[in-house]
Design a protein around this motif. Sequence first.
Motif: not given
Lengths: 269, 262
Positions: A33-35, A37-38
Amino acid sequence: MKVQLFRHVLSIEARKLMSYRIDFWINSVLGSLAQFLLVYSLWAAIIVEPGELKGGYSFDGIVLYYVLVILLGRLVGNSFSQNDVSQDIYDGTLSRYLLFPSSYFVFKYAQRLGATTPTLVQIAVLGLIYLLVLPFPKEVQVTLTSFTMGVMALFVASLLFYSISWLLQLVAFWADNVWSLVVMMIFVARLLGGAMIPLAMFPDWSQTWLTVLPFRYFYGFPVDTIMGRVSPAEWSQGMAISILWFFLTMAISRIVWRRGMLSYSGVGI
Amino acid sequence: MGRYLRLYLKFVRFSFSKAMEFRLDFFFRVVMDFFFYGTQLAFFAVLYGQTQELGGWDRSQAFVFIAGFFLVDAIHMTLFANNMWMLPILVNKGDLDYYLMRPVSSLFFLSLREFAANSFLNLVLAVGIFAWSLTQLSSPIDLGGVTLYLALILNGALLYFVLHICFLIPVFWLQSARGLGEIFFSAAKYSERPERIFSGYLRRALVSVLPFSLVASRPAQILFEGADSSALVNIAIVTPLAFGFLLWFWNRALRSYSSASS
């Protein structure tokens, strides 16, 4: 190595990973998810007006590209902790494996495949979430043929990544710590393999180099193939280059392994 | 304080001797960071082939920003990173006892014991890249601005450390050998992108609860646009709060430490 033993090693490794289920899911879901959204934020900032980027990607197309790189990249291998072979050589654990009635190379590959098998479930779950939540790009046509070709390219990518990482780790016969060599390879592979930015966006003068080097076949090539952006002729050429790299790496590894075994004391530290 | 300083100097001396024992590894690690810097610069160079502006910055400003991040990364790699890699393993194997028995702060000991001599060399390289990137800027920057920027970068390095260790501390409950390290490496990428490419809640989170944008992006913004009081106040409030949270979180985690290996 017998198929039964291969499957057994694979299964043990998969179960070992699943013994930390919460950690496995938290790291995977939140990490992905972090990757996501980035890269979503980055390209949303770049594509302020509807239109195509260099390489023919629309915004939805580039989002799909990164989703596939994030998810499928896990099958190929992009973890910085891939130093099991060099560690075995360094601490002398290799001696134990040499007594096994199977090839050490195949044994370690079975272990690596086992460690990535549970990832298939994550890919299915996260892929489904993508399909439910985000718009599928209109220009992308995933057919049975492109999917099959992509899966085959993915398998070769996994083998190629493993063989190069294997060769680099064999340096451990002469050096104390070679973890940094694998990390260097990952840095370069992520850039020149299309994990950081699609290769079609690189300058024209670099395209021939990118095609000839092995890194493209780790991430960009399988993903573009699944997305139907690679013609059968380009796919055949790409597969031939990646298989050639695999055999070349294996041939060098064979020489290095033999030399390394002559200097291996088996004592460890 | 003096005792801690003397102890730290011993850590540094010991780390340099150790690094010299493994010379080839030392060399590999120096080259590894070269590769990291090279790939990041190449990434921005290719990205600016697609756009004239990213997060309000042109290409030369983006290079200053990423060079600032290299400074943070080099400081982090020199002082903390080796220790952070070991922390989840120590907890997982039950080897933390050795550190808890020491008559010094366990957080100090575990965070600073290993000084990465090779990364110290890379810090010199990072300073060089930063100086080069400043010369590429179209608008001149005054010395006061650069001084304030470097102070904010040091603060960014502290924040980066706090964030890193906070992602690892859950290992005390998860018991795995990696904690939430993988998530940190994904989340840490937010420090390597300009704050203004993010929007909404995500952007707000990145300057408050997960202050990755305060590490290098906000300092660069202050360097280019002048010292905005609200931006400085933001940093001045978040940094002590984050450090306070770390102390609380660490003590809470130690109370849950069972010492049994898994």
